[in-house]
Motif scaffolding. Structure first.
Motif, PDB file in Angstrom:
ATOM      1  N   ILE A   1       0.851  -1.183   0.000  1.00 28.52           N
ATOM      2  CA  ILE A   1       0.000   0.000   0.000  1.00 28.52           C
ATOM      3  C   ILE A   1       0.895   1.243   0.000  1.00 28.52           C
ATOM      4  CG2 ILE A   1      -1.755   1.283   1.302  1.00 28.52           C
ATOM      5  CD1 ILE A   1      -2.536  -1.431   2.604  1.00 28.52           C
ATOM      6  N   PRO A   2       0.599   2.220  -0.842  1.00 26.04           N
ATOM      7  CA  PRO A   2       1.399   3.451  -0.827  1.00 26.04           C
ATOM      8  C   PRO A   2       1.444   4.070   0.575  1.00 26.04           C
ATOM      9  CG  PRO A   2      -0.064   3.437  -2.720  1.00 26.04           C
ATOM     10  CD  PRO A   2      -0.459   2.265  -1.861  1.00 26.04           C
ATOM     11  N   ASN A   3       2.603   4.549   0.974  1.00 23.59           N
ATOM     12  CA  ASN A   3       2.864   5.185   2.265  1.00 23.59           C
ATOM     13  C   ASN A   3       3.008   4.201   3.426  1.00 23.59           C
ATOM     14  OD1 ASN A   3       2.642   8.103   1.473  1.00 23.59           O
ATOM     15  ND2 ASN A   3       0.581   7.443   0.927  1.00 23.59           N
ATOM     16  N   VAL A   4       2.968   2.911   3.151  1.00 23.17           N
ATOM     17  CA  VAL A   4       3.047   1.918   4.226  1.00 23.17           C
ATOM     18  C   VAL A   4       4.357   1.147   4.126  1.00 23.17           C
ATOM     19  CG1 VAL A   4       1.997  -0.142   5.243  1.00 23.17           C
ATOM     20  CG2 VAL A   4       0.539   1.688   4.355  1.00 23.17           C
ATOM     21  N   GLY A   5       5.180   1.338   5.157  1.00 20.85           N
ATOM     22  CA  GLY A   5       6.404   0.568   5.298  1.00 20.85           C
ATOM     23  C   GLY A   5       6.200  -0.474   6.392  1.00 20.85           C
ATOM     24  N   LYS A   6       7.287  -1.095   6.823  1.00 18.10           N
ATOM     25  CA  LYS A   6       7.181  -2.163   7.818  1.00 18.10           C
ATOM     26  C   LYS A   6       6.586  -1.677   9.136  1.00 18.10           C
ATOM     27  CE  LYS A   6      10.882  -5.082   6.074  1.00 18.10           C
ATOM     28  NZ  LYS A   6      12.153  -5.739   6.376  1.00 18.10           N
ATOM     29  N   ARG A   7       7.037  -0.518   9.598  1.00 15.48           N
ATOM     30  CA  ARG A   7       6.543  -0.015  10.890  1.00 15.48           C
ATOM     31  C   ARG A   7       5.051   0.326  10.830  1.00 15.48           C
ATOM     32  NH1 ARG A   7       9.372   3.056  15.577  1.00 15.48           N
ATOM     33  NH2 ARG A   7       7.543   3.544  16.789  1.00 15.48           N
ATOM     34  N   VAL A   8       4.641   1.015   9.786  1.00 17.91           N
ATOM     35  CA  VAL A   8       3.220   1.355   9.649  1.00 17.91           C
ATOM     36  C   VAL A   8       2.398   0.085   9.452  1.00 17.91           C
ATOM     37  CG1 VAL A   8       1.513   2.553   8.222  1.00 17.91           C
ATOM     38  CG2 VAL A   8       3.651   3.696   8.823  1.00 17.91           C
ATOM     39  N   ALA A   9       2.921  -0.877   8.716  1.00 15.39           N
ATOM     40  CA  ALA A   9       2.214  -2.146   8.547  1.00 15.39           C
ATOM     41  C   ALA A   9       1.989  -2.803   9.903  1.00 15.39           C
ATOM     42  CB  ALA A   9       2.992  -3.075   7.619  1.00 15.39           C
ATOM     43  N   GLY A  10       2.989  -2.749  10.776  1.00 14.58           N
ATOM     44  CA  GLY A  10       2.843  -3.299  12.122  1.00 14.58           C
ATOM     45  C   GLY A  10       1.763  -2.576  12.909  1.00 14.58           C
ATOM     46  N   ASP A  11       1.705  -1.258  12.762  1.00 18.60           N
ATOM     47  CA  ASP A  11       0.660  -0.481  13.437  1.00 18.60           C
ATOM     48  C   ASP A  11      -0.717  -0.843  12.891  1.00 18.60           C
ATOM     49  OD1 ASP A  11       2.503   0.854  15.042  1.00 18.60           O
ATOM     50  OD2 ASP A  11       2.646   2.582  13.694  1.00 18.60           O
ATOM     51  N   LEU A  12      -0.818  -1.019  11.579  1.00 15.30           N
ATOM     52  CA  LEU A  12      -2.093  -1.407  10.984  1.00 15.30           C
ATOM     53  C   LEU A  12      -2.534  -2.779  11.496  1.00 15.30           C
ATOM     54  CD1 LEU A  12      -1.605  -0.228   7.282  1.00 15.30           C
ATOM     55  CD2 LEU A  12      -3.002   0.866   9.057  1.00 15.30           C
ATOM     56  N   GLU A  13      -1.596  -3.698  11.583  1.00 13.07           N
ATOM     57  CA  GLU A  13      -1.927  -5.024  12.095  1.00 13.07           C
ATOM     58  C   GLU A  13      -2.394  -4.944  13.546  1.00 13.07           C
ATOM     59  OE1 GLU A  13       1.525  -7.410  11.276  1.00 13.07           O
ATOM     60  OE2 GLU A  13       1.001  -7.585   9.151  1.00 13.07           O
ATOM     61  N   LEU A  14      -1.757  -4.094  14.338  1.00 11.47           N
ATOM     62  CA  LEU A  14      -2.173  -3.885  15.719  1.00 11.47           C
ATOM     63  C   LEU A  14      -3.614  -3.389  15.779  1.00 11.47           C
ATOM     64  CD1 LEU A  14      -1.237  -3.898  18.708  1.00 11.47           C
ATOM     65  CD2 LEU A  14      -0.480  -1.545  18.359  1.00 11.47           C
ATOM     66  N   LEU A  15      -4.009  -2.621  14.788  1.00 14.55           N
ATOM     67  CA  LEU A  15      -5.377  -2.117  14.696  1.00 14.55           C
ATOM     68  C   LEU A  15      -6.350  -3.151  14.122  1.00 14.55           C
ATOM     69  CD1 LEU A  15      -4.531   1.445  13.365  1.00 14.55           C
ATOM     70  CD2 LEU A  15      -5.591   0.919  15.575  1.00 14.55           C
TER      71      LEU A  15
ATOM     72  N   GLU B   1       0.856   5.436  24.011  1.00 17.53           N
ATOM     73  CA  GLU B   1       1.678   6.610  23.698  1.00 17.53           C
ATOM     74  C   GLU B   1       1.009   7.449  22.619  1.00 17.53           C
ATOM     75  OE1 GLU B   1       5.067   5.583  20.657  1.00 17.53           O
ATOM     76  OE2 GLU B   1       4.983   3.973  22.129  1.00 17.53           O
ATOM     77  N   ARG B   2       1.338   8.722  22.630  1.00 23.44           N
ATOM     78  CA  ARG B   2       0.843   9.618  21.593  1.00 23.44           C
ATOM     79  C   ARG B   2       1.774   9.506  20.395  1.00 23.44           C
ATOM     80  NH1 ARG B   2       2.113  14.650  19.701  1.00 23.44           N
ATOM     81  NH2 ARG B   2       0.407  15.858  18.840  1.00 23.44           N
ATOM     82  N   HIS B   3       1.225   9.091  19.283  1.00 25.68           N
ATOM     83  CA  HIS B   3       2.025   8.947  18.067  1.00 25.68           C
ATOM     84  C   HIS B   3       2.185  10.295  17.384  1.00 25.68           C
ATOM     85  CE1 HIS B   3       2.343   4.514  17.759  1.00 25.68           C
ATOM     86  NE2 HIS B   3       1.367   4.607  18.639  1.00 25.68           N
ATOM     87  N   ASP B   4       3.217  10.402  16.601  1.00 25.44           N
ATOM     88  CA  ASP B   4       3.467  11.605  15.828  1.00 25.44           C
ATOM     89  C   ASP B   4       2.221  11.908  14.995  1.00 25.44           C
ATOM     90  OD1 ASP B   4       4.381  13.089  13.310  1.00 25.44           O
ATOM     91  OD2 ASP B   4       6.189  13.132  14.563  1.00 25.44           O
TER      92      ASP B   4
ATOM     93  N   LEU C   1      -1.312  10.195  11.645  1.00 23.10           N
ATOM     94  CA  LEU C   1      -2.694  10.462  11.227  1.00 23.10           C
ATOM     95  C   LEU C   1      -2.729  10.801   9.743  1.00 23.10           C
ATOM     96  CD1 LEU C   1      -5.695  10.863  11.606  1.00 23.10           C
ATOM     97  CD2 LEU C   1      -5.210  13.080  12.666  1.00 23.10           C
ATOM     98  N   ASP C   2      -1.750  11.553   9.273  1.00 18.07           N
ATOM     99  CA  ASP C   2      -1.666  11.864   7.837  1.00 18.07           C
ATOM    100  C   ASP C   2      -1.566  10.577   7.016  1.00 18.07           C
ATOM    101  OD1 ASP C   2      -1.517  14.467   8.813  1.00 18.07           O
ATOM    102  OD2 ASP C   2       0.602  14.692   8.347  1.00 18.07           O
ATOM    103  N   VAL C   3      -0.733   9.659   7.485  1.00 18.19           N
ATOM    104  CA  VAL C   3      -0.562   8.375   6.796  1.00 18.19           C
ATOM    105  C   VAL C   3      -1.884   7.613   6.788  1.00 18.19           C
ATOM    106  CG1 VAL C   3       0.590   6.125   6.881  1.00 18.19           C
ATOM    107  CG2 VAL C   3       1.905   8.208   7.281  1.00 18.19           C
ATOM    108  N   LEU C   4      -2.548   7.572   7.922  1.00 13.64           N
ATOM    109  CA  LEU C   4      -3.834   6.862   7.992  1.00 13.64           C
ATOM    110  C   LEU C   4      -4.862   7.501   7.059  1.00 13.64           C
ATOM    111  CD1 LEU C   4      -3.966   6.203  11.826  1.00 13.64           C
ATOM    112  CD2 LEU C   4      -3.718   4.474  10.029  1.00 13.64           C
TER     113      LEU C   4
END
Length: 88
Positions: A9-23, A49-52, A56-59
């Motif tokens: 998915i555009p804008n999704v790297g490994k870290r964001v993918a992990g966050d998406l999976e957590l969701l 924690e409060r994320h950068d 939210l822009d990525v989401l």
């Protein structure tokens, strides 16, 4: 584009993918019609924690893409996020 894994998915790297999976998001269709702000709030709560704010822009970018928008860099959503959610 054929989306086989979250990092396709555009804008999704490994870290964001992990966050998406957590969701609970395992595939692009899982985020279709979701509220990016609610997802951001849930992510912050789940991780304690409060994320950068850029997260939210990525989401916002990923939700729009899932809803049929063309691939757009996440920073395109920064002005919209700042206007809609000035306290983040």
């Amino acid at each position: 584009m054929n989306i086989e894994k979250l990092t396709d998915i555009p804008n999704v790297g490994k870290r964001v993918a992990g966050d998406l999976e957590l969701l609970g998001i395992k595939k692009l269709s899982d985020i279709k019609n979701k509220d990016a702000y609610k997802l951001y709030q849930k992510l912050c709560k789940l991780t304690g924690e409060r994320h950068d704010p850029c997260m939210l822009d990525v989401l916002m970018a990923v939700v729009d893409y899932a809803n049929g928008a063309p691939p757009t860099p996440w920073w395109f959503y920064t002005p919209e996020r700042k206007k809609k959610y000035p306290n983040i």
